[in-house]
Design a protein around this motif. Structure first.
Motif, PDB file in Angstrom:
ATOM      1  N   VAL A 263      49.595  37.065  51.806  1.00  0.00           N
ATOM      2  CA  VAL A 263      50.596  36.259  52.515  1.00  0.00           C
ATOM      3  C   VAL A 263      50.431  36.496  54.016  1.00  0.00           C
ATOM      4  CG1 VAL A 263      53.058  35.952  52.960  1.00  0.00           C
ATOM      5  CG2 VAL A 263      52.236  36.168  50.615  1.00  0.00           C
ATOM      6  N   LEU A 264      50.411  35.399  54.790  1.00  0.00           N
ATOM      7  CA  LEU A 264      50.124  35.486  56.216  1.00  0.00           C
ATOM      8  C   LEU A 264      51.354  35.905  57.026  1.00  0.00           C
ATOM      9  CD1 LEU A 264      48.013  32.202  56.431  1.00  0.00           C
ATOM     10  CD2 LEU A 264      47.181  34.543  56.140  1.00  0.00           C
ATOM     11  N   GLN A 265      51.143  36.131  58.312  1.00  0.00           N
ATOM     12  CA  GLN A 265      52.213  36.626  59.169  1.00  0.00           C
ATOM     13  C   GLN A 265      53.411  35.693  59.221  1.00  0.00           C
ATOM     14  OE1 GLN A 265      50.337  37.490  62.952  1.00  0.00           O
ATOM     15  NE2 GLN A 265      50.089  39.648  62.447  1.00  0.00           N
ATOM     16  N   ASP A 266      53.181  34.399  59.039  1.00  0.00           N
ATOM     17  CA  ASP A 266      54.292  33.448  59.063  1.00  0.00           C
ATOM     18  C   ASP A 266      54.859  33.189  57.668  1.00  0.00           C
ATOM     19  OD1 ASP A 266      52.297  31.981  57.902  1.00  0.00           O
ATOM     20  OD2 ASP A 266      52.290  30.371  59.399  1.00  0.00           O
ATOM     21  N   ASP A 267      54.522  34.060  56.702  1.00  0.00           N
ATOM     22  CA  ASP A 267      55.002  33.980  55.317  1.00  0.00           C
ATOM     23  C   ASP A 267      54.449  32.785  54.547  1.00  0.00           C
ATOM     24  OD1 ASP A 267      56.521  36.328  55.422  1.00  0.00           O
ATOM     25  OD2 ASP A 267      58.242  35.284  56.272  1.00  0.00           O
ATOM     26  N   SER A 268      53.400  32.159  55.044  1.00  0.00           N
ATOM     27  CA  SER A 268      52.754  31.069  54.328  1.00  0.00           C
ATOM     28  C   SER A 268      51.517  31.590  53.604  1.00  0.00           C
ATOM     29  CB  SER A 268      52.376  29.939  55.286  1.00  0.00           C
ATOM     30  OG  SER A 268      51.374  30.378  56.188  1.00  0.00           O
ATOM     31  N   LEU A 269      50.868  30.712  52.841  1.00  0.00           N
ATOM     32  CA  LEU A 269      49.679  31.087  52.081  1.00  0.00           C
ATOM     33  C   LEU A 269      48.438  30.459  52.705  1.00  0.00           C
ATOM     34  CD1 LEU A 269      51.029  30.521  48.465  1.00  0.00           C
ATOM     35  CD2 LEU A 269      51.039  32.635  49.796  1.00  0.00           C
ATOM     36  N   PRO A 270      47.293  31.120  52.603  1.00  0.00           N
ATOM     37  CA  PRO A 270      46.051  30.529  53.120  1.00  0.00           C
ATOM     38  C   PRO A 270      45.747  29.213  52.413  1.00  0.00           C
ATOM     39  CG  PRO A 270      45.745  32.870  52.643  1.00  0.00           C
ATOM     40  CD  PRO A 270      47.062  32.475  52.058  1.00  0.00           C
ATOM     41  N   GLN A 271      45.381  28.208  53.188  1.00  0.00           N
ATOM     42  CA  GLN A 271      45.048  26.893  52.668  1.00  0.00           C
ATOM     43  C   GLN A 271      43.589  26.572  52.998  1.00  0.00           C
ATOM     44  OE1 GLN A 271      47.300  25.023  50.863  1.00  0.00           O
ATOM     45  NE2 GLN A 271      48.646  26.807  51.057  1.00  0.00           N
ATOM     46  N   PRO A 272      42.978  25.648  52.245  1.00  0.00           N
ATOM     47  CA  PRO A 272      41.591  25.271  52.534  1.00  0.00           C
ATOM     48  C   PRO A 272      41.401  24.847  53.986  1.00  0.00           C
ATOM     49  CG  PRO A 272      42.264  24.354  50.426  1.00  0.00           C
ATOM     50  CD  PRO A 272      43.500  24.946  51.042  1.00  0.00           C
ATOM     51  N   PHE A 273      40.359  25.368  54.591  1.00  0.00           N
ATOM     52  CA  PHE A 273      39.946  25.103  55.965  1.00  0.00           C
ATOM     53  C   PHE A 273      40.840  25.758  57.010  1.00  0.00           C
ATOM     54  CE2 PHE A 273      37.417  22.133  53.630  1.00  0.00           C
ATOM     55  CZ  PHE A 273      36.206  22.173  54.306  1.00  0.00           C
ATOM     56  N   ASP A 274      41.794  26.602  56.576  1.00  0.00           N
ATOM     57  CA  ASP A 274      42.472  27.484  57.529  1.00  0.00           C
ATOM     58  C   ASP A 274      41.468  28.481  58.081  1.00  0.00           C
ATOM     59  OD1 ASP A 274      44.976  26.388  57.255  1.00  0.00           O
ATOM     60  OD2 ASP A 274      45.781  28.005  56.003  1.00  0.00           O
ATOM     61  N   VAL A 275      41.607  28.819  59.350  1.00  0.00           N
ATOM     62  CA  VAL A 275      40.851  29.919  59.936  1.00  0.00           C
ATOM     63  C   VAL A 275      41.794  31.110  59.983  1.00  0.00           C
ATOM     64  CG1 VAL A 275      39.618  30.765  61.955  1.00  0.00           C
ATOM     65  CG2 VAL A 275      39.436  28.357  61.307  1.00  0.00           C
ATOM     66  N   ILE A 276      41.442  32.176  59.264  1.00  0.00           N
ATOM     67  CA  ILE A 276      42.332  33.327  59.188  1.00  0.00           C
ATOM     68  C   ILE A 276      41.602  34.603  59.582  1.00  0.00           C
ATOM     69  CG2 ILE A 276      43.738  32.249  57.395  1.00  0.00           C
ATOM     70  CD1 ILE A 276      42.417  34.097  55.345  1.00  0.00           C
ATOM     71  N   GLU A 277      42.386  35.564  60.048  1.00  0.00           N
ATOM     72  CA  GLU A 277      41.869  36.902  60.337  1.00  0.00           C
ATOM     73  C   GLU A 277      42.229  37.808  59.171  1.00  0.00           C
ATOM     74  OE1 GLU A 277      42.233  36.872  65.234  1.00  0.00           O
ATOM     75  OE2 GLU A 277      43.835  37.747  64.003  1.00  0.00           O
ATOM     76  N   VAL A 278      41.217  38.451  58.602  1.00  0.00           N
ATOM     77  CA  VAL A 278      41.431  39.377  57.499  1.00  0.00           C
ATOM     78  C   VAL A 278      40.928  40.750  57.929  1.00  0.00           C
ATOM     79  CG1 VAL A 278      41.166  37.510  55.834  1.00  0.00           C
ATOM     80  CG2 VAL A 278      39.204  38.932  56.393  1.00  0.00           C
ATOM     81  N   TYR A 279      41.444  41.774  57.261  1.00  0.00           N
ATOM     82  CA  TYR A 279      41.080  43.146  57.610  1.00  0.00           C
ATOM     83  C   TYR A 279      40.438  43.815  56.398  1.00  0.00           C
ATOM     84  CZ  TYR A 279      43.913  42.229  61.671  1.00  0.00           C
ATOM     85  OH  TYR A 279      44.418  41.662  62.828  1.00  0.00           O
ATOM     86  N   VAL A 280      39.230  44.310  56.578  1.00  0.00           N
ATOM     87  CA  VAL A 280      38.464  44.907  55.496  1.00  0.00           C
ATOM     88  C   VAL A 280      37.957  46.284  55.924  1.00  0.00           C
ATOM     89  CG1 VAL A 280      37.779  42.693  54.503  1.00  0.00           C
ATOM     90  CG2 VAL A 280      36.359  43.736  56.263  1.00  0.00           C
ATOM     91  N   ASP A 281      37.641  47.107  54.919  1.00  0.00           N
ATOM     92  CA  ASP A 281      37.179  48.471  55.187  1.00  0.00           C
ATOM     93  C   ASP A 281      35.684  48.652  54.975  1.00  0.00           C
ATOM     94  OD1 ASP A 281      39.520  49.645  56.058  1.00  0.00           O
ATOM     95  OD2 ASP A 281      40.151  50.257  54.047  1.00  0.00           O
ATOM     96  N   ALA A 282      35.179  48.126  53.853  1.00  0.00           N
ATOM     97  CA  ALA A 282      33.781  48.400  53.496  1.00  0.00           C
ATOM     98  C   ALA A 282      33.285  47.343  52.523  1.00  0.00           C
ATOM     99  CB  ALA A 282      33.673  49.780  52.855  1.00  0.00           C
TER     100      ALA A 282
END
Length: 224
Positions: A55-74
């Protein structure tokens, strides 16, 4: 580690779990360039993500062709899904930073693989676990531009039929938005459409006892 991706799949995986994936964005001179596929995964079950993860910062869900920032470890350790990245343990919230226009992005994003993980003598909707272990895929996700695909609905289960490189495919659709596209129709012909094909983790078929990796349509978007 932060990665910026354009969302090309947000499909059901052990509902309410989801499989989210997209191409990494590498901006050059202000214009978006596209790098490899990225599939953020958890350490739960088969790597599915749950609302607390995506769930994104604005409480919405990722949709097709959204550009989002994700955080990964490895990077993930699954050779059958080389795009996998474990999500960050500190559970930082993902953020939408923009949206791409489908028509302007198609040319750069659509792929044209030689085939879709074909195993001789096996149905085109699957490959055996043993075959994939001996023939690790370079990638387990492809975005295809299809013509005259057919979507069928049966008791809220959806399948897509299409031809690619002279082979016919009949795949289950796991896109949670597909009901909005099909509506009340039982059969829908898509004259032009984008389809994200994903190779799923191994699953034992109850009829023959063989473990297969099934091919799924993780996103379907008709366009004109």
């Amino acid at each position: 580690m932060q990665k910026q991706i354009v969302v090309l799949a947000n499909s059901v995986k052990h509902d309410p779990g989801r499989c989210i994936a997209g191409r990494e964005i590498n901006s050059q001179d202000g214009a978006p360039g596209f790098g490899p596929w990225v599939r953020p995964v958890s350490k739960i079950g088969e790597g599915e993500l749950y609302p607390q993860h995506f769930v994104l910062q604005d409480d919405s869900l990722p949709q097709p062709f959204d550009v989002i920032e994700v955080y990964v470890d490895a990077p993930g350790a699954d050779t059958t899904q080389p795009e996998n990245w474990f999500i960050a343990e500190d559970k930082r919230t993902w953020n939408r930073v923009g949206k791409l226009d489908i028509k302007t992005a198609i040319r750069s994003l659509v792929e044209n693989p030689q085939n879709l993980w074909i195993q001789p003598g096996v149905k085109t909707d699957r490959v055996t676990k043993e075959f994939l272990a001996s023939n690790p895929p370079q990638q387990s996700l492809y975005l295809l531009d299809l013509r005259n695909a057919t979507i069928t609905a049966n008791v809220r289960k959806y399948r897509i039929r299409f031809s690619f490189k002279c082979l016919n495919y009949d795949l289950a659709i796991t896109d949670p938005l597909i009901s909005r596209i099909v509506g009340e129709q039982q059969v829908l012909t898509v004259s032009k459409g984008l389809v994200c094909i994903s190779l799923a983790p191994a699953f034992v078929n109850q009829y023959d006892g063989i473990a297969y990796h099934y091919k799924l349509a993780a996103m379907v978007i008709p366009y004109e």
